[in-house]
Motif scaffolding. Structure first.
Motif, mmCIF file in Angstrom:
data_model
loop_
_atom_site.group_PDB
_atom_site.id
_atom_site.type_symbol
_atom_site.label_atom_id
_atom_site.label_comp_id
_atom_site.label_asym_id
_atom_site.label_seq_id
_atom_site.Cartn_x
_atom_site.Cartn_y
_atom_site.Cartn_z
ATOM 1 N N SER A 30 0.829 -0.909 0.005
ATOM 2 C CA SER A 30 0.269 0.360 -0.449
ATOM 3 C C SER A 30 0.589 1.568 0.328
ATOM 4 O O SER A 30 0.327 1.582 -0.486
ATOM 5 N N LEU A 72 -7.513 3.051 -3.568
ATOM 6 C CA LEU A 72 -7.334 3.361 -2.439
ATOM 7 C C LEU A 72 -6.851 4.640 -1.599
ATOM 8 O O LEU A 72 -6.212 5.758 -2.216
ATOM 9 N N ARG A 78 -3.849 4.602 4.646
ATOM 10 C CA ARG A 78 -4.248 4.478 3.726
ATOM 11 C C ARG A 78 -4.793 2.665 3.886
ATOM 12 O O ARG A 78 -5.126 1.680 2.906
ATOM 13 N N GLN A 79 -3.702 2.182 4.918
ATOM 14 C CA GLN A 79 -3.868 0.161 5.508
ATOM 15 C C GLN A 79 -5.297 0.506 5.720
ATOM 16 O O GLN A 79 -5.486 -1.107 5.248
ATOM 17 N N LYS A 98 -7.249 -0.218 2.923
ATOM 18 C CA LYS A 98 -7.587 -1.462 2.668
ATOM 19 C C LYS A 98 -8.017 -2.491 3.221
ATOM 20 O O LYS A 98 -8.584 -3.216 2.433
#
Length: 754
Positions: free
Chosen positions: A292, A549, A561-562, A565
């Motif tokens: 990511s 994302l 962002r992670q 996801k």
């Protein structure tokens, strides 16, 4: 005391600092049960005088080995080589020395090429927006080396800017893995009262960026880019000396950090994979952890240096615009303060065969997907391919005072379309309904109940029941959950909109507000029960679910962002559990193993001038694991080419239709992109294409693609695991091979390897 003694002591201390001193030699009692730690201090001479070339492989130490490979390393630099016991092929973490003496590379890039790490950083007390690029040697770095299980750990220290970067290298079955210990990175210089902290902060890191790098001297190799379906840059001696750098974010740009000036025009990277092939050896790079927060970076020879190279780049800080007025029209660019410490690991799979090609690389990636990412073989028993019938229900009719609903295909009319196609012999269909929402295609928020003008919930339920009686699944388009422009679902733009780091709500165009992913998740989960009552088989997600994302800086719904996801993966998992299946439009890797189909899969590339060939790397890796189709056959601009691409790449036929004539779509501005949809205009083409798709691909839906190659200009062959071969001729003239004639813009099928 003699005046010469202090000078002599200083000289002796300087010489000692340049020696390699094993820790065990200085303290045997404490180190007797530990691997030796080696420290080296590089001198402070100018880099051109300090560096003499690439490391001497004869001086590398044996680190570890397994049944197939031997890992050796250079304790002075942390560079390594891996030797294939069977083929004797060598993978180097640095460029091939055979091409080192070629001229034309600047001193700066000579230093980059020799260094085990490259990194970029920003000096926050000088120019907060200006990134500098450097490497271990240019920073007069220190190296600390020790053996660990299955490999070694090397810690790079740059005293002048205060960086400490630890990296581990492990040898596994058929790959070597580099792991950056992000949680132990230091980039804040501790001062002793005499030195000044330059406020240097790490932005990105490339670990062993020139691993496998080769010159174009033998012209027997290529770089594999994860662009579109897959793109190759062939090794060429006489490539024009232009700067051709490929640098793209895995899973696309993060719009929370992007300005209009830096948003890429290339296709998003859907898979965190890259490769380089030279001679009989191919290296497949896979970003296994930290995808990511990664870029794929590459350049052909004669761009930056004499070498062709490709690498993964780990991102730790991000450029943002900091507004200084309420209107946010003034401000400055800077970089985020917090260092992103997610785990980072890249695998390099070593493939050595007589005629290694991109098909072998895709095959190894498929194996990785099955062993490491939870993909399973698609053991469909269907004898026929599915026609992917996409029906556009309705939209918003532009009005002078107010807008109204524009009906294009009611559920009753949709039933008639399905009956018509069934009567033409198309018994296997998968149906996706677009524009089913209460406000139509371009209204976002408050999707349920189904638009009354289309038949409402009862009409949709009847249509679904009819389709099921024919054995046909029905999906609803779920991409609309990404946006909200109605204020429904309890959405308030100022409270629930996706925000960038400057706290601005992010919009697409003037009237589509991105919804915070956490808020969106709750809306989708609430709607699943309503969708379940209709009996549908799943959602087709897209846009902000599975194919994009972005970080969310909305204080109410904060998500990295992670984490976004993970939210998207949770939505796919929950939808599949509640409705039975879930599909994705142009999906990123993390969404594919939760899906049962990819719609609108890329089959081309971004048209970079330095790309030499487009190949079906993604399709070879995924065929037999998950089904897919490309652009709608009636929306592609070139109907014949789209059809042939589907045949060559093993896709399914896909069309988007309406009951109403196409000119009615002109009444709705958002629907004008669908320029030819009338079913009556396309039913013959749909029927003809379907039968040809079915004859060619019906019996290989669950088979892996084992080979793909170019036979001649415009002529390509695809081979399946049980021997079927399909040869496609894109040329406007017939093509003859081995006495067999292939018509212009046509294909032939060879059963069982005949």
């Amino acid at each position: 005391m003699s005046k010469r003694k202090p000078i002599l002591i200083v000289v002796m201390l300087f010489l000692l600092s340049c020696w390699v001193i094993p820790a065990s030699a200085t303290n045997n009692s404490k180190q007797s049960n530990q691997e030796p730690v080696i420290k080296i201090q590089f001198g402070k001479k100018p880099v051109n005088n300090q560096l003499k070339g690439l490391p001497d492989e004869k001086k590398f130490q044996d680190i570890t080995e397994n049944d197939g490979f031997i890992l050796k390393a250079d304790p002075e630099t942390g560079h390594f080589i891996v030797i294939n016991k069977k083929s004797q092929a060598v993978l180097r973490s640095f460029p091939n020395p055979d091409g080192w003496n070629q001229k034309g590379t600047s001193a700066v890039w000579k230093a980059h090429l020799q260094s085990p790490i490259m990194f970029s950083y920003v000096e926050m007390n000088i120019r907060k927006d200006m990134v500098k690029e450097s490497n271990l040697f240019s920073q007069n770095g220190n190296v600390e080396f020790k053996k660990i299980k299955d490999g070694f750990q090397v810690t790079y220290t740059m005293p002048e800017i205060g960086f400490v970067i630890p990296i581990q290298v492990h040898l596994k079955n058929d790959y070597v893995e580099t792991k950056v210990l992000s949680d132990k990175i230091v980039d804040v210089k501790e001062t002793d009262g005499k030195t000044e902290d330059p406020m240097a902060r790490l932005v990105s890191l490339r670990a062993y960026p020139f691993l496998g790098a080769e010159t174009s001297e033998k012209e027997n190799g290529f770089l594999l880019l994860p662009d579109g379906s897959g793109a190759l840059i062939d090794f060429k001696k006489n490539r024009p000396g232009i700067v051709s750098l490929y640098s793209e974010r895995v899973y696309g740009e993060d719009i929370a950090f992007s300005s209009n000036a830096n948003i890429s025009t290339r296709l998003p990277v859907r898979m965190p994979v890259f490769g380089i092939k030279s001679g009989k050896q191919a290296i497949l790079g896979v970003i296994d952890k930290g995808d990511s927060y990664a870029n794929i970076v590459s350049a052909p020879s004669q761009s930056m240096s004499q070498y062709n190279w490709i690498t993964g780049e780990h991102l730790y800080r991000f450029k943002v615009f900091q507004p200084t007025n309420r209107e946010k029209t003034k401000g400055f660019f800077t970089y985020t303060k917090k260092l992103q410490r997610t785990e980072r690991a890249t695998r390099y799979y070593m493939i050595a065969k007589e005629n290694t090609d991109y098909s072998d690389m895709a095959e190894r990636y498929r194996q990785y997907l099955m062993e490491e990412q939870g993909f399973k073989r698609n053991n469909t028993n269907k004898e026929n391919v599915e026609l992917h019938l996409n029906i556009l229900g309705g939209g918003t009719k532009d009005g002078f005072i107010s807008d109204s609903f524009l009906s294009l295909t009611t559920t009753d009319q949709a039933k008639k379309i399905v009956k018509n196609l069934s009567s033409q012999g198309i018994k296997d269909m998968s149906i996706t309904y677009f524009g089913w929402q209460r406000g139509g295609y371009s209204n976002y928020g408050g999707s349920f109940p189904i638009a009354g003008d289309l038949g409402g919930n009862s009409g949709m339920k009847e249509f679904v029941d009819y389709a099921h009686s024919k054995g046909m699944p029905v999906y609803l388009d779920g991409s609309s959950y990404t946006f909200n422009n109605t204020g429904k679902d309890g959405f308030r733009q100022s409270r629930d909109g996706l925000r960038d780091l400057g706290s601005s709500v992010i919009k697409l165009g003037k009237n589509r507000t991105f919804v915070s992913p956490r808020f969106m998740k709750d809306v989708v989960l609430d709607d699943l029960e309503k969708a379940k009552e209709l009996g549908i088989d799943g959602y087709l997600f897209g846009a902000g679910i599975g194919s994009m994302l972005t970080t969310d800086f909305n204080d109410r719904h904060l998500a990295s962002r992670q984490e976004v996801k993970q939210i998207q993966q949770e939505l796919f998992k929950k939808t599949k559990k509640e409705l039975g299946n879930v599909r994705v439009t142009s999906g990123n890797l993390y969404a594919l193993n939760k899906s049962n189909y990819i719609d609108q899969m890329e089959s081309g590339y971004s048209f970079d001038l330095f790309v030499d060939r487009v190949v079906p790397f993604e399709q070879i890796a995924l065929h037999g694991l998950i089904g897919y189709s490309f652009n709608y056959g009636n929306m592609s601009g070139d109907v014949k080419e789209t059809f042939l691409k589907g045949i060559e790449y093993g896709g399914d036929p896909s069309f988007l239709v309406t009951h109403e004539k196409t000119n009615k779509l002109l009444d709705s501005r958002p629907l004008r992109a669908f320029y030819s949809t009338n079913f009556k205009d396309w039913k013959e083409e749909i029927t003809t294409q379907y039968k040809r798709f079915n004859d060619a691909l019906g019996d290989v839906q669950s088979q892996f693609i084992t080979d793909h190659q170019k036979i001649a200009d415009g002529v390509f062959e695809t081979t399946y695991e049980k021997g079927k071969r399909i040869i496609v001729n894109y040329n406007k003239d017939p093509f003859t091979i081995n006495g067999m004639k292939i018509g212009a813009e046509d294909f032939v099928v060879l059963e069982g390897g005949k």
